[in-house]
Scaffold this active site. Structure first.
Site, PDB file in Angstrom:
ATOM      1  N   HIS A 118      -5.871  10.755  20.832  1.00  0.00           N
ATOM      2  CA  HIS A 118      -5.222  12.064  20.912  1.00  0.00           C
ATOM      3  C   HIS A 118      -6.153  13.106  21.512  1.00  0.00           C
ATOM      4  CE1 HIS A 118      -3.400   9.717  17.645  1.00  0.00           C
ATOM      5  NE2 HIS A 118      -2.274  10.159  18.174  1.00  0.00           N
ATOM      6  N   ALA A 152     -10.176   5.415  -3.562  1.00  0.00           N
ATOM      7  CA  ALA A 152     -11.455   5.154  -2.911  1.00  0.00           C
ATOM      8  C   ALA A 152     -11.356   3.914  -2.016  1.00  0.00           C
ATOM      9  CB  ALA A 152     -12.507   4.935  -3.989  1.00  0.00           C
ATOM     10  N   ARG A 158      -1.365   6.678   8.835  1.00  0.00           N
ATOM     11  CA  ARG A 158      -0.024   7.287   8.945  1.00  0.00           C
ATOM     12  C   ARG A 158       0.080   8.425   7.962  1.00  0.00           C
ATOM     13  NH1 ARG A 158       3.618   2.123   9.881  1.00  0.00           N
ATOM     14  NH2 ARG A 158       2.770   1.700  11.944  1.00  0.00           N
ATOM     15  N   ARG A 175       2.259   5.022  -6.246  1.00  0.00           N
ATOM     16  CA  ARG A 175       2.835   5.859  -7.311  1.00  0.00           C
ATOM     17  C   ARG A 175       3.454   7.136  -6.727  1.00  0.00           C
ATOM     18  NH1 ARG A 175      -0.569   5.114 -12.242  1.00  0.00           N
ATOM     19  NH2 ARG A 175       0.641   3.213 -12.149  1.00  0.00           N
TER      20      ARG A 175
HETATM   21  C1  LIG Z   1      -6.478   6.622  -6.763  1.00  0.00           C
HETATM   22  C2  LIG Z   1      -7.137   7.403  -7.895  1.00  0.00           C
HETATM   23  C3  LIG Z   1      -7.290   8.855  -7.465  1.00  0.00           C
HETATM   24  C4  LIG Z   1      -6.303   7.308  -9.150  1.00  0.00           C
HETATM   25  O1  LIG Z   1      -5.004   7.855  -8.968  1.00  0.00           O
HETATM   26  P1  LIG Z   1      -3.866   7.726 -10.087  1.00  0.00           P
HETATM   27  O2  LIG Z   1      -2.646   8.353  -9.538  1.00  0.00           O
HETATM   28  O3  LIG Z   1      -4.390   8.217 -11.370  1.00  0.00           O
HETATM   29  O4  LIG Z   1      -3.583   6.223 -10.091  1.00  0.00           O
HETATM   30  P2  LIG Z   1      -3.984   5.057 -11.094  1.00  0.00           P
HETATM   31  O5  LIG Z   1      -5.426   5.052 -11.409  1.00  0.00           O
HETATM   32  O6  LIG Z   1      -3.040   5.086 -12.199  1.00  0.00           O
HETATM   33  O7  LIG Z   1      -3.722   3.812 -10.156  1.00  0.00           O
HETATM   34  C5  LIG Z   1      -2.492   3.498  -9.596  1.00  0.00           C
HETATM   35  C6  LIG Z   1      -2.632   2.073  -9.067  1.00  0.00           C
HETATM   36  O8  LIG Z   1      -3.517   2.059  -7.941  1.00  0.00           O
HETATM   37  C7  LIG Z   1      -4.612   1.172  -8.188  1.00  0.00           C
HETATM   38  N1  LIG Z   1      -5.815   1.794  -7.626  1.00  0.00           N
HETATM   39  C8  LIG Z   1      -6.347   2.962  -8.010  1.00  0.00           C
HETATM   40  N2  LIG Z   1      -7.421   3.232  -7.251  1.00  0.00           N
HETATM   41  C9  LIG Z   1      -7.523   2.236  -6.346  1.00  0.00           C
HETATM   42  C10 LIG Z   1      -8.412   1.985  -5.266  1.00  0.00           C
HETATM   43  N3  LIG Z   1      -9.395   2.811  -4.976  1.00  0.00           N
HETATM   44  N4  LIG Z   1      -8.211   0.841  -4.522  1.00  0.00           N
HETATM   45  C11 LIG Z   1      -7.207   0.002  -4.814  1.00  0.00           C
HETATM   46  N5  LIG Z   1      -6.325   0.207  -5.827  1.00  0.00           N
HETATM   47  C12 LIG Z   1      -6.495   1.306  -6.580  1.00  0.00           C
HETATM   48  C13 LIG Z   1      -4.669   1.021  -9.702  1.00  0.00           C
HETATM   49  O9  LIG Z   1      -5.255  -0.186 -10.098  1.00  0.00           O
HETATM   50  C14 LIG Z   1      -3.219   1.117 -10.081  1.00  0.00           C
HETATM   51  O10 LIG Z   1      -2.599  -0.113  -9.854  1.00  0.00           O
HETATM   52  P3  LIG Z   1      -1.571  -0.724 -10.959  1.00  0.00           P
HETATM   53  O11 LIG Z   1      -0.464   0.307 -11.042  1.00  0.00           O
HETATM   54  O12 LIG Z   1      -1.154  -2.024 -10.339  1.00  0.00           O
HETATM   55  O13 LIG Z   1      -2.354  -0.839 -12.207  1.00  0.00           O
HETATM   56  C15 LIG Z   1      -8.476   6.808  -8.278  1.00  0.00           C
HETATM   57  O14 LIG Z   1      -8.306   5.453  -8.652  1.00  0.00           O
HETATM   58  C16 LIG Z   1      -9.537   6.901  -7.204  1.00  0.00           C
HETATM   59  O15 LIG Z   1      -9.698   6.026  -6.366  1.00  0.00           O
HETATM   60  N6  LIG Z   1     -10.262   8.038  -7.269  1.00  0.00           N
HETATM   61  C17 LIG Z   1     -11.390   8.306  -6.417  1.00  0.00           C
HETATM   62  C18 LIG Z   1     -12.603   8.423  -7.261  1.00  0.00           C
HETATM   63  C19 LIG Z   1     -13.899   8.189  -6.516  1.00  0.00           C
HETATM   64  O16 LIG Z   1     -13.951   8.068  -5.323  1.00  0.00           O
HETATM   65  N7  LIG Z   1     -14.951   8.174  -7.262  1.00  0.00           N
HETATM   66  C20 LIG Z   1     -16.272   8.038  -6.757  1.00  0.00           C
HETATM   67  C21 LIG Z   1     -17.189   8.563  -7.838  1.00  0.00           C
HETATM   68  S1  LIG Z   1     -18.862   8.302  -7.448  1.00  0.00           S
END
Ligand SMILES: CC(C)(COP(=O)(O)OP(=O)(O)OC[C@H]1O[C@@H](n2cnc3c(N)ncnc32)[C@H](O)[C@@H]1OP(=O)(O)O)[C@@H](O)C(=O)NCCC(=O)NCCS
Length: 200
Positions: A118, A152, A158, A175
């Site tokens: 782009h 993460a 998209r 979700r």
């Molecule tokens: C996605 C995130 C924001 C959580 O969001 P949430 O809406 O509360 O969602 P949940 O934790 O309930 O997870 C929803 C689903 O996604 C999955 N999931 C969450 N994070 C994921 C990831 N990074 N990769 C793959 N799957 C992930 C969960 O296992 C869950 O699956 P399930 O429904 O089959 O059990 C959180 O998991 C995340 O990744 N936060 C970033 C934190 C980070 O980067 N920390 C670094 C600190 S040093």
């Protein structure tokens, strides 16, 4: 001049508040000065002002010096809203035409980059209240809708709608928060009805 100083002071206060709010590990106000996010965002506010006044070299110089000290690279052209916070910070890259709304939080290693395809608007738009997890790559002029969370280690190529959690590479929605909220409201409504209490 007095008004500018007041605005600057208000901005610093807000940055301290946001850091306290977003990082439970923070112990004292003085510790905010040790956060790369604090210095990177402060430098960006200055660099962006210079960029808008077409002082491109100076703006880029500030941005690169900030990158050297914080490990966070924000192009001076990027538009960033209020209450922005980057946890840890190292390895974050934000491109020139990226737009970030208010109250957005990124973790270390997040890239808001271009695909190379782009020309004008090349980088992502991130709406209000979005959280983007560590090492996530968002590429191209895509939009991440407000209140959404990106897990993460995801790769986003998209648009992502508002109020969802998306994870994986390529990111897929796991979700829908609004539906969840509506379901909760309905269940609570029913509970109130069955317990005979009146809704407020
Ligand atoms: C996605 C995130 C924001 C959580 O969001 P949430 O809406 O509360 O969602 P949940 O934790 O309930 O997870 C929803 C689903 O996604 C999955 N999931 C969450 N994070 C994921 C990831 N990074 N990769 C793959 N799957 C992930 C969960 O296992 C869950 O699956 P399930 O429904 O089959 O059990 C959180 O998991 C995340 O990744 N936060 C970033 C934190 C980070 O980067 N920390 C670094 C600190 S040093």
């Amino acid at each position: 001049m007095k008004r500018n100083l007041y605005a600057f002071w208000a901005m610093l206060k807000e940055m301290v508040e946001v850091t306290k709010e977003k990082d439970p590990a923070l112990r004292s106000t003085a510790e905010v000065l040790l956060y790369p996010s604090f210095w990177a965002i402060l430098s960006h506010r200055l660099a962006h002002r210079l960029y808008r006044k077409k002082h491109f070299f100076l703006a880029r110089l500030i941005s690169q010096l900030s990158r050297l000290f914080t490990g966070i690279e924000i192009h001076p052209g990027a538009k960033i809203g209020r209450r922005f916070f980057i946890d840890h910070g190292m390895g974050v890259v934000i491109g020139e035409t990226a737009e970030i709304g208010n109250n957005v939080m990124l973790y270390h290693g997040v890239t808001l980059g271009g695909t190379g395809k782009h020309k004008i608007k090349r980088h992502p738009t991130v709406e209000d209240n979005v959280l983007i997890g560590a090492e996530t790559i968002v590429l191209g002029p895509v939009t991440i809708g407000k209140n959404s969370k990106i897990g993460a280690g995801s790769v986003v190529l998209r648009d992502i709608p508002s109020d969802v959690t998306a994870v994986g590479s390529p990111a897929r929605i796991v979700r829908w928060h609004r539906e969840q909220q509506e379901a909760e409201v309905q269940t609570r409504g029913k509970q109130i009805l069955f317990s005979g209490k009146k809704a407020m």
